[in-house]
Design an enzyme around this catalytic site. Structure first.
Site, PDB file in Angstrom:
ATOM      1  N   HIS A 259       0.848  -1.186   0.000  1.00 46.01           N
ATOM      2  CA  HIS A 259       0.000   0.000   0.000  1.00 46.01           C
ATOM      3  C   HIS A 259       0.883   1.236   0.000  1.00 46.01           C
ATOM      4  O   HIS A 259       1.954   1.244   0.613  1.00 46.01           O
ATOM      5  CB  HIS A 259      -0.931   0.017   1.222  1.00 46.01           C
ATOM      6  CG  HIS A 259      -2.052   1.002   1.101  1.00 46.01           C
ATOM      7  ND1 HIS A 259      -1.900   2.327   1.456  1.00 46.01           N
ATOM      8  CD2 HIS A 259      -3.333   0.864   0.673  1.00 46.01           C
ATOM      9  CE1 HIS A 259      -3.043   2.958   1.244  1.00 46.01           C
ATOM     10  NE2 HIS A 259      -3.925   2.108   0.766  1.00 46.01           N
TER      11      HIS A 259
ATOM     12  N   GLU B  78      -7.611  -4.757  -0.826  1.00 49.98           N
ATOM     13  CA  GLU B  78      -8.058  -5.415  -2.043  1.00 49.98           C
ATOM     14  C   GLU B  78      -8.253  -6.921  -1.859  1.00 49.98           C
ATOM     15  O   GLU B  78      -9.164  -7.516  -2.445  1.00 49.98           O
ATOM     16  CB  GLU B  78      -7.032  -5.192  -3.159  1.00 49.98           C
ATOM     17  CG  GLU B  78      -6.789  -3.754  -3.538  1.00 49.98           C
ATOM     18  CD  GLU B  78      -5.479  -3.595  -4.290  1.00 49.98           C
ATOM     19  OE1 GLU B  78      -4.838  -4.624  -4.585  1.00 49.98           O
ATOM     20  OE2 GLU B  78      -5.098  -2.448  -4.579  1.00 49.98           O
TER      21      GLU B  78
END
Length: 362
Positions: A246, A304
């Site tokens: 991330h 995700e």
């Protein structure tokens, strides 16, 4: 100069704070675990919009008005759906939302919040050769979204899972789509124009377009039979491992833990339980492979990975995952748009020219 505006503070906000080092997400003073699974989505919508609309009602009335907005959006856009359906489902949803009035009122905001929840099921049904199902203004927001998708009332557990997902992704600092929304809002354009900017940014595979490929990855690994080997081969060819790493978080994404718990509540016996067990094996293998292959980077599980499993279990196809992401994030975009318009100014950064210079001689 900060490449990609890293560490540049472009806005002051009361809406959310992302603590990348501590792995914490705060939304209007509440931690994510405090909200997810405890507050429903309309309650969080009201939390986000509080202070930005003078006529904001209480929780119960807001839920009622959101239900009415779903009905209005369906009735207004139904004649256009057959023209939109041949597009990919995200582009079709975005085009449908572009047909809504570009105003600044709470009614305008609620129509925009309702629109992805209405358009996504209707478009998916049309693509399957089925007729759209009209909204039920008395149903809960997540319940109605699933009912319009399936044609029947979902189980309480599935509705709760989707509702928790919408809450989990409702806002997340000054990410790409939120920044795009604020840039457009800073020009004093209407809410629809601002939200369309957010939708454009969210479509990209480095942002909201990422959850769908997680399913493709899991399917490919299962067919291959050797998770570690498949993952190492992807890394060797310079390809990204979907669902890991991330831009902000240097530890595990807190949203991943919330959604992993959601999938576990949906799991147990059957395909969902088997899928979760397999995904957890892949997750642990991927973390170890990434640790060895990229020791200089902290590549932890992000939102995700378990988003894909939640939405798959809820019955959405991978090509519609970004639509459902938008259905949760749109309330945050609207809150940021109103905050920018009421407390900010026109966003106009400078650029540094690094191209050639030609001196013209008369």
């Amino acid at each position: 100069m900060a490449n990609g505006l890293d560490d540049v503070v472009a806005a002051e906000t009361v809406l959310s704070d992302v603590d990348g080092l501590g792995g914490r997400l705060t939304i209007r003073g509440h931690s994510l675990p405090e909200l997810a699974g405890r507050w429903n989505y309309p309650q969080v919508v009201r939390l986000l919009l509080d202070g930005f609309f003078e006529d904001l009602p209480d929780d119960a009335e807001l839920a009622t008005r959101l239900g009415e907005a779903r009905v209005e959006v369906f009735d207004r856009l139904l004649p256009s759906l057959t023209l939109l359906a041949p597009l990919d489902v995200y582009s079709a949803m975005r085009a449908g939302m572009a047909l809504l009035p570009d105003g600044e009122t709470l009614t305008d905001a609620l129509r925009l919040i309702a629109a992805p929840a209405v358009l996504t099921p209707a478009l998916l049904r049309l693509r399957r050769g089925e007729q759209p199902v009209a909204p039920d203004d008395k149903a809960g927001h997540a319940v109605d979204m699933l009912r319009m998708l399936r044609g029947s009332v979902p189980s309480p557990a599935t509705a709760k899972a989707l509702d928790t997902y919408l809450v989990t992704v409702c806002d997340h600092g000054l990410n790409a789509s939120t920044f795009a929304t604020r840039v457009v809002a800073s020009t004093l354009a209407g809410l629809t124009s601002s939200v369309l900017a957010g939708l454009g940014a969210l479509k990209g595979p480095l942002h909201g377009g990422a959850p769908g490929p997680v399913i493709e990855m899991l399917d490919a690994i299962e067919a291959h039979g050797d998770a570690a080997g498949w993952l190492r081969d992807e890394i060797a060819h310079g390809r990204r491992i979907m669902g890991f790493g991330h831009r902000i978080y240097r530890v595990r994404d807190p949203r991943a833990d919330v959604l992993k718990a959601v999938v576990r509540q949906l799991g147990g016996e059957g395909e969902t339980g088997r899928r979760l067990a397999f995904a957890e094996e892949v997750e642990q293998t991927a973390l170890e492979v990434l640790r060895i292959a990229k020791p200089q980077r902290s590549l932890q599980t992000n939102v995700e990975f378990y988003t894909a499993l939640v939405l798959e279990a809820a019955g959405f196809p991978p090509q519609a995952f970004s639509n459902v992401f938008a259905a949760g994030r749109v309330a945050g975009w609207i809150a940021h748009a109103r905050e920018q318009q009421t407390t900010g100014r026109l966003i106009r950064p400078q650029s540094r020219y690094v191209g050639p210079v030609t001196d013209l001689v008369a």
